[in-house]
Design an enzyme around this catalytic site. Structure first.
Site, short mmCIF file in Angstrom:
data_model
loop_
_atom_site.label_atom_id
_atom_site.label_comp_id
_atom_site.label_asym_id
_atom_site.label_seq_id
_atom_site.Cartn_x
_atom_site.Cartn_y
_atom_site.Cartn_z
N ASP A 209 -33.35 -11.41 -69.60
CA ASP A 209 -32.16 -11.53 -70.43
C ASP A 209 -32.49 -11.46 -71.92
O ASP A 209 -33.65 -11.64 -72.33
CB ASP A 209 -31.48 -12.88 -70.11
CG ASP A 209 -29.97 -12.80 -70.19
OD1 ASP A 209 -29.46 -11.92 -70.90
OD2 ASP A 209 -29.31 -13.65 -69.56
N ASP B 104 -21.22 -9.53 -68.30
CA ASP B 104 -20.98 -10.92 -67.91
C ASP B 104 -19.55 -11.08 -67.40
O ASP B 104 -19.20 -12.13 -66.85
CB ASP B 104 -21.17 -11.86 -69.11
CG ASP B 104 -22.62 -12.33 -69.22
OD1 ASP B 104 -23.43 -11.96 -68.35
OD2 ASP B 104 -22.93 -13.06 -70.18
C1 GLA Z 1 -26.49 -14.49 -70.13
C2 GLA Z 1 -26.43 -13.64 -68.87
C3 GLA Z 1 -25.80 -14.42 -67.76
C4 GLA Z 1 -26.62 -15.66 -67.50
C5 GLA Z 1 -26.75 -16.48 -68.77
C6 GLA Z 1 -27.74 -17.60 -68.61
O1 GLA Z 1 -25.23 -14.75 -70.61
O2 GLA Z 1 -25.74 -12.46 -69.11
O3 GLA Z 1 -25.70 -13.65 -66.60
O4 GLA Z 1 -27.89 -15.29 -67.02
O5 GLA Z 1 -27.20 -15.67 -69.87
O6 GLA Z 1 -27.89 -18.33 -69.76
#
Ligand code: GLA
Length: 729
Positions: A479, A549
């Site tokens: 990420d 997301d």
């Molecule tokens: C980001 C990712 C999510 C999740 C969060 C965790 O927003 O896109 O899918 O993994 O971080 O903190």
């Protein structure tokens, strides 16, 4: 049919693969002139050669010819400060602070195959018969530097890959202010331009508009390609649509700041460029040093946008993505994030994973929250130590337990970041990107590590390797949840500060190359708060990206449709989540959520404990059905049919690699008050072949299904979906 010919008499280079041609020439023995890029031309004799006139305000770099001006030329790699007042491809500053140069054509060579770009992701050719490369040399004898332009034509895909390199052959330093990977001029400006822009939770929206007498610029100065912008631009003939018409598109194989532009000049020429963004890019080149620009892919399609996308998809699947998962089918996963966020522990994971296994899920992914001090997003990043309170037996044991029960284990990292409260930050406050003059700016309570510093890169490699060596990890979600501010590095010297953004990306590529080579069996999925770094650069290392997301099925229709312009479905992570949806509060049926998620790599991201038995049974059915068709959706040819950017109904289909099976998805967003007898016109079938629909007795010809179409049943209620399976007989 792959060839690069040099016609000495006409001073022309002709690249072709039997399907497309790219032609450039030398003008006045010095300048590179663009002649043609499009459908294959068997022979070329200058039929579209430009006429030159004496025009107002035009500079004449060749004194004996008042009609010749660079401002009217269709250029290949336009200069600065020599009278072409459109966007230059490069700007070089000399030691005296001046930005005047005269790079003239000085030779060429032809290379069988395609060379790798050192330290950068690029399209590759495994055998020399897959590609041919033309290398043009431009030289400035006063600056004492050369620019090398690379053009690779590929045998299998209607693509030309381009990049530029600069070598300082003099004694003095030179400074690169601007270096586009390519520049491409078109005579005329009667085109539409398509870009993909967006935001967090709303990535890759399709924007199409007519070109007028000015510029369209798409760019990022965020340190990543970003959810807001995509390093992509397509020029389309006005009547081009999904299936017909000419499209010229460019995509940058790069994950950092970029600028893409389309500019109409005063004489109605159109100039298209992509390269690093000069706002955050500059580079010192000392004597003897070389700088290599990232690569751009230029696609020509005479079959509209579907034709364009299928070229990108094929190329990226076969000659950009690498490793085991280039071919291996992608597992169905369950991710802990939307179920538990930071509140994960061993018992919850075991409980969730066991239930997941029952439903047919193959991989359990432990998302954020597993490491020390990580109970909220305000702390914990950087040290990467297991939280022994949450996981008293450790992750190794958790993975073993899951493996013994037949489910693989995956884990989340955000390797490029550090929280202020971490050991790492306490020990190395100078390892973050910041200016020493100001307090660094937080975003999601975290700082960005200075990956221009090799020691920092090594630290990241070591920390991740520790976990990947000790725990049986099959999957990593990588990420990146903030953008770069305070562009300053304690590692770089004063004159290198403007190199930081690019050096950051080079450091990241180095880390990813090392880890993906050292852990070849791990499936890496990249993520940047969703699709914030869904770009071709990342795909070279990580063959999968979390597309957004936003897991709402209706929003996802647009996001996935837009993403499919460039990237094949096998690269797209897509999950079924709970309703009301976490991001937009919408309630859609489990059926609809599945029908959207299965169009990418299917996963689930919800607390299975909150589902009733009927829902679990439905998920079990979905997964078992999906396993039978995932080869088609992951590896097949993708056709967009009806666009969510234009209509209330959306459809697309996948045609298996052997062209015998079709999965066709139809979605209606809102119910209509009047039943209008919608008919679905399929794509990608063989006209004369016969197809059995949904395993029933009914058999239709390909031409019937494509031209007469298939009637959709009467729909009552919002958020409806239908999936059709066709089998060729
Ligand atoms: C980001 C990712 C999510 C999740 C969060 C965790 O927003 O896109 O899918 O993994 O971080 O903190």
């Amino acid at each position: 049919m792959l060839e690069i010919k040099y016609d000495e008499k006409q001073q022309l280079f002709m690249l072709s693969n039997g399907s497309i041609s790219y032609i450039l020439g030398i003008e006045k023995n010095r300048y590179l002139r663009h002649a043609y890029f499009g459908k294959y031309i068997k022979s070329y004799n200058g039929s579209n050669a430009p006429l030159f006139y004496d025009r107002g305000f035009c500079s004449n770099p060749v004194e004996s010819d008042r009609t010749f001006s660079l401002d009217t030329l269709l250029a290949e790699y336009p200069d600065f400060n020599q009278g072409d007042f459109r966007n230059p491809a490069y700007i070089i500053q000399t030691k005296d602070g001046k930005r005047v140069s005269r790079f003239y054509y000085s030779g060429f060579s032809i290379i069988d195959g395609k060379e790798k770009l050192a330290g950068l992701p690029s399209v590759y050719a495994e055998n020399t018969d897959e590609a041919k490369t033309l290398r043009i040399v431009l030289k400035d004898t006063i600056v004492q530097a050369s620019i090398y332009l690379y053009y690779t034509i590929l045998a299998k895909y209607d693509v030309v890959c381009r990049h530029a390199e600069i070598v300082n052959q003099g004694e003095a330093d030179i400074y690169i202010d601007r270096l586009m990977s390519f520049s491409l001029d078109f005579a005329g400006c009667d085109y539409d331009v398509m870009t993909l822009s967006g935001a967090h939770l709303n990535e890759k929206n399709i924007n199409r508009r007519a070109l007028c007498s000015d510029s369209i610029v798409m760019e990022s100065i965020r340190g990543t390609s970003s959810p807001q912008a995509t390093p992509f631009v397509a020029l389309m003939e006005k009547d081009a649509n999904e299936d017909r018409g000419n499209v010229w598109a460019a995509n940058f194989i790069y994950s950092g700041d970029f600028q893409a532009s389309v500019q109409v000049g005063q004489y109605k020429t159109t100039r298209m460029q992509i390269g690093m963004n000069s706002t955050t890019f500059g580079w010192h080149l000392s004597s003897g040093e070389k700088f290599v620009s990232p690569e751009s892919v230029l696609v020509y399609s005479d079959k509209g946008l579907n034709g364009m996308s299928q070229i990108f998809h094929g190329l990226y699947r076969h000659q950009l993505c690498r490793g085991k998962y280039k071919e291996a089918l992608r597992p169905v996963l369950l991710n802990s994030w939307e179920a538990y966020q930071f509140d994960v522990d061993e018992a919850k994971c075991l409980n969730l994973a066991r239930q997941a296994k029952e439903l047919g899920i193959e991989l359990f992914v432990l998302d954020d929250g597993w490491f020390k001090n990580r109970c909220t997003d305000t702390q914990g990043l950087g040290d990467w130590l297991e939280d022994r309170e949450k996981f008293p037996h450790g992750l190794k044991s958790l993975a073993e337990k899951l493996n013994n029960e037949g489910i693989a284990f995956g884990i989340w990292f955000e390797p490029e970041m550090v929280s202020a409260g971490s050991e790492l930050y306490r020990n190395h406050p100078d390892w973050i990107i910041r200016s020493q003059n100001y307090k660094p700016i937080l975003s999601r309570y975290q700082y960005v590590l200075d990956l221009s510093n090799p020691q920092v890169c090594q630290y990241v490699i070591d920390r991740l390797s520790d976990i990947l060596h000790s725990v049986n990890v099959s999957y990593v979600k990588w990420d990146m949840n903030r953008h770069l501010t305070d562009l300053g590095s304690a590692y770089l010297d004063d004159k290198q500060q403007k190199e930081l953004s690019h050096r950051y990306v080079l450091g990241l590529y180095y880390i990813m190359e090392t880890l993906t080579q050292n852990f070849p069996n791990v499936l890496f999925e990249s993520c940047s708060s969703g699709g914030g770094r869904y770009d071709a650069g990342m795909l070279h290392y990580m063959p999968q990206t979390w597309a957004s997301d936003n897991t709402d099925a209706v929003c996802r229709l647009k996001i996935q449709y837009g993403t499919s312009m460039l990237f094949p479905p096998i690269t797209m992570g897509s999950h079924v989540s709970i309703v009301p949806n976490h991001q937009v509060g919408r309630i859609t049926s489990l059926n609809m959520r599945f029908a959207v998620a299965m169009a990418g790599n299917l996963g689930y991201e919800l607390d299975l404990n909150k589902l009733d038995e009927a829902e679990k049974a439905e998920i079990k059915r979905q997964i078992s059905w999906y396993k039978n068709i995932r080869e088609i959706t992951q590896k097949g040819t993708f056709y967009r049919m009806e666009s969510p950017f234009e209509r209330n109904t959306v459809s697309w289909c996948f045609v298996s690699e052997d062209e015998t099976k079709i999965v066709c998805c139809y979605y209606q967003i809102l119910a209509e008050p009047i039943y209008t007898n919608p008919v679905l016109k399929l794509k990608g079938l063989k006209e004369n072949a016969l197809y059995r629909l949904n395993g029933q007795d009914k058999i239709f010809s390909g031409s019937e299904l494509m031209y007469a179409g298939l009637t959709v049943p009467k729909i009552e209620g919002d958020f409806y979906s239908e999936i059709y399976i066709l089998q060729r007989i």
